[in-house]
Design a protein around this motif. Structure first.
Motif, mmCIF file in Angstrom:
data_model
loop_
_atom_site.group_PDB
_atom_site.id
_atom_site.type_symbol
_atom_site.label_atom_id
_atom_site.label_comp_id
_atom_site.label_asym_id
_atom_site.label_seq_id
_atom_site.Cartn_x
_atom_site.Cartn_y
_atom_site.Cartn_z
ATOM 1 N N ASP A 10 -14.578 -26.626 23.711
ATOM 2 C CA ASP A 10 -15.799 -26.427 23.343
ATOM 3 C C ASP A 10 -16.492 -24.595 23.785
ATOM 4 O O ASP A 10 -17.342 -24.359 23.243
ATOM 5 N N GLN A 11 -15.381 -24.503 24.891
ATOM 6 C CA GLN A 11 -15.597 -23.127 25.703
ATOM 7 C C GLN A 11 -15.535 -21.735 24.036
ATOM 8 O O GLN A 11 -15.716 -21.094 24.192
ATOM 9 N N ALA A 12 -13.527 -22.468 24.054
ATOM 10 C CA ALA A 12 -13.353 -21.296 23.078
ATOM 11 C C ALA A 12 -13.575 -21.151 22.589
ATOM 12 O O ALA A 12 -13.134 -19.861 21.226
ATOM 13 N N PHE A 13 -14.238 -22.222 21.116
ATOM 14 C CA PHE A 13 -15.206 -21.981 19.975
ATOM 15 C C PHE A 13 -16.536 -20.797 20.217
ATOM 16 O O PHE A 13 -16.799 -20.924 18.816
ATOM 17 N N LYS A 14 -16.457 -20.552 21.290
ATOM 18 C CA LYS A 14 -17.818 -20.243 21.379
ATOM 19 C C LYS A 14 -17.031 -18.302 20.996
ATOM 20 O O LYS A 14 -17.550 -17.342 20.654
ATOM 21 N N ILE A 15 -15.876 -18.699 20.836
ATOM 22 C CA ILE A 15 -15.338 -16.467 20.386
ATOM 23 C C ILE A 15 -14.288 -16.989 19.357
ATOM 24 O O ILE A 15 -14.296 -16.548 18.416
ATOM 25 N N LEU A 16 -13.680 -18.270 19.200
ATOM 26 C CA LEU A 16 -12.592 -18.146 17.925
ATOM 27 C C LEU A 16 -13.280 -19.196 16.941
ATOM 28 O O LEU A 16 -14.112 -19.939 17.144
ATOM 29 N N ASP A 17 -13.225 -18.832 15.695
ATOM 30 C CA ASP A 17 -13.538 -19.370 14.353
ATOM 31 C C ASP A 17 -12.611 -20.642 14.589
ATOM 32 O O ASP A 17 -11.401 -20.659 14.652
ATOM 33 N N GLU A 18 -13.758 -21.886 14.501
ATOM 34 C CA GLU A 18 -12.969 -23.356 14.452
ATOM 35 C C GLU A 18 -12.158 -23.375 12.800
ATOM 36 O O GLU A 18 -11.157 -24.053 13.404
ATOM 37 N N GLU A 19 -12.982 -22.939 11.873
ATOM 38 C CA GLU A 19 -11.866 -23.437 10.961
ATOM 39 C C GLU A 19 -10.678 -22.301 10.281
ATOM 40 O O GLU A 19 -9.942 -23.281 9.243
ATOM 41 N N LYS A 20 -10.573 -21.489 11.470
ATOM 42 C CA LYS A 20 -9.187 -21.120 11.273
ATOM 43 C C LYS A 20 -8.516 -21.459 12.716
ATOM 44 O O LYS A 20 -7.337 -20.396 13.012
ATOM 45 N N THR A 21 -8.117 -22.034 13.576
ATOM 46 C CA THR A 21 -8.077 -22.519 13.938
ATOM 47 C C THR A 21 -7.457 -24.348 14.439
ATOM 48 O O THR A 21 -8.239 -25.035 14.296
ATOM 49 N N THR A 22 -5.897 -24.594 14.526
ATOM 50 C CA THR A 22 -5.543 -25.369 14.251
ATOM 51 C C THR A 22 -5.405 -25.775 16.533
ATOM 52 O O THR A 22 -4.436 -25.062 16.822
ATOM 53 N N VAL A 23 -5.770 -27.221 16.287
ATOM 54 C CA VAL A 23 -5.540 -27.436 17.865
ATOM 55 C C VAL A 23 -4.271 -28.465 17.726
ATOM 56 O O VAL A 23 -4.216 -29.057 17.523
ATOM 57 N N PHE A 24 -4.059 -27.826 19.102
ATOM 58 C CA PHE A 24 -2.407 -28.770 19.400
ATOM 59 C C PHE A 24 -2.514 -28.968 20.857
ATOM 60 O O PHE A 24 -2.843 -28.064 21.758
ATOM 61 N N TYR A 25 -2.058 -30.365 21.217
ATOM 62 C CA TYR A 25 -1.448 -31.243 22.689
ATOM 63 C C TYR A 25 -0.189 -30.721 22.216
ATOM 64 O O TYR A 25 0.737 -31.783 22.439
#
Length: 393
Positions: free
Chosen positions: A102-117
């Motif tokens: 939730d906090q990271a996407f205040k800075i990053l472009d969510e559409e250009k980010t792939t999240v992995f666990y």
């Protein structure tokens, strides 16, 4: 400015810069990795330094790989540590991880980010797989790490699982075919392990970019929660503004450079003015980034009203006597203040009173044990220059 010069801005070290420059001019978007371990529920401005660099890659058309280290958090990153980290439960890790995103996407472009666990691949590994991975690194090589060497020399415990941490972080890069990995300077060893594993597997080695570690509010130590010198992404506008205003003047220019990414010529122009004006601009700008420009403007006005014009702030917490003390007919000053839950501890309140930092309706208090009774109307409590609250009888 060339692409590599843009990327080089604000960095500490780039390993594999020549190869990176070639890849930047290729037709294929780069896979740029940043890993975060959700050890706590909120991010600090120290994280903002590396997130800014990752967003810069996004702005240039590359793919951000944000790794949530839910598996590695069970181990605890030993980087910069003099002792073993406490272990979190899986439930705590899941909760923290969602908060991080939730906090990271205040800075990053969510559409250009792939999240992995990273539990996605580590949960599938057998013990045999783990042993094969362990063969890729020697104990002697691990002891080259400064933090491990110091702990070993002082006979402080180092668990075997901590030794495995750099391998596990490096394995993330191997699995994801990362082209670039970003981290703080304290992550250099771990990221170089990723390069080594990729090379051993016959793959192209990732470029490694280290970013400076942001100093905290004290102006000397690395920003961290353990040092209690941090600013969190989730701080309220008032709290964030006040913390920024408390940093030393020299530290302010580093914040302009690493957090707002202001060019050197603009920083030089700001240095020609009064430091207080520059710091107020820094504080309102960062509050504006994390909340809104209106919030930044409001906190600036409130700060000037209190500090420059010696007036009370328009907004302050308000309590009734019964809210804080119930049916009590009187209570010690420190107890009244403690019940507001605006202070770290009763001991801190006592010290603040004895140091002359507490006022009631503008009158300085000196005895933390002085009996306070319900006011006939309202009273304004002031502690230091940043905490105000209203008490109604």
């Amino acid at each position: 400015m060339s692409l590599i010069d843009i990327i080089r801005s604000n960095t500490d070290t780039i390993i594999g810069a020549t190869e990176l420059e070639d890849r930047l001019h290729g037709s294929k978007p780069l896979r740029v990795k940043l890993g975060v371990d959700p050890t706590r529920p909120d991010l600090t401005f120290g994280h903002l330094v590396v997130f800014n660099k990752l967003r810069q890659f996004q702005d240039l058309g590359h793919e951000a790989l944000l790794i949530i280290g839910d598996f590695t958090t069970l181990i605890g990153d030993p980087s910069g540590r003099s002792s073993t980290r406490p272990v979190l439960t899986k439930e705590e890790i899941v909760e923290n991880a969602q908060s991080y995103l939730d906090q990271a996407f205040k800075i990053l472009d969510e559409e250009k980010t792939t999240v992995f666990y990273n539990s996605e691949w580590f949960d599938k590994m057998s013990f045999e797989d783990s042993l094969k991975l362990s063969r890729k690194m020697t104990v002697a090589r691990m002891l080259e790490r400064d933090d491990f060497a110091k702990r070993y020399a002082s006979q402080a415990p180092i668990s075997i699982i901590e030794f495995l941490y750099p391998l596990i972080q490096g394995y993330d890069s191997l699995v994801l075919n990362a082209d670039v990995e970003i981290g703080g300077t304290d992550q250099l060893f771990n990221m170089l392990v990723g390069r080594a594993l990729q090379k051993d597997a016959g793959k192209q080695e990732q470029a490694v970019i280290t970013m400076p570690l942001l100093v905290g509010l004290d102006g000397t130590k690395k920003m961290s929660k353990s040092a209690d010198n941090y600013i969190a992404f989730t701080d309220s506008p008032k709290e964030m503004f006040g913390k920024i205003m408390s940093i030393p003047d020299d530290t302010m220019w580093t914040y302009y450079q690493l957090l707002l990414e202001l060019p050197e010529d603009k920083i030089a122009n700001l240095k020609k003015g009064h430091p207080m004006d520059a710091k107020k601009h820094l504080a309102s700008s960062l509050v504006g980034q994390f909340h809104s420009m209106q919030a930044g403007k409001h906190e600036l006005e409130q700060f000037e009203q209190v500090f420059s014009k010696n007036k009370l702030p328009d907004d302050m917490p308000t309590f009734t006597w019964s809210d804080l003390l119930g049916d009590a007919t009187s209570a010690p000053l420190f107890e009244v203040m403690a019940q507001s839950e605006l202070f770290e501890s009763k001991g801190a309140i006592r010290r603040l009173v004895k140091q002359g930092g507490v006022k009631i309706d503008g009158e300085k208090q000196s005895d933390p044990n002085r009996e306070v009774t319900p006011p006939s109307g309202e009273q304004i409590f002031q502690a230091g220059k940043r905490i105000f609250f209203k008490l109604i009888g």
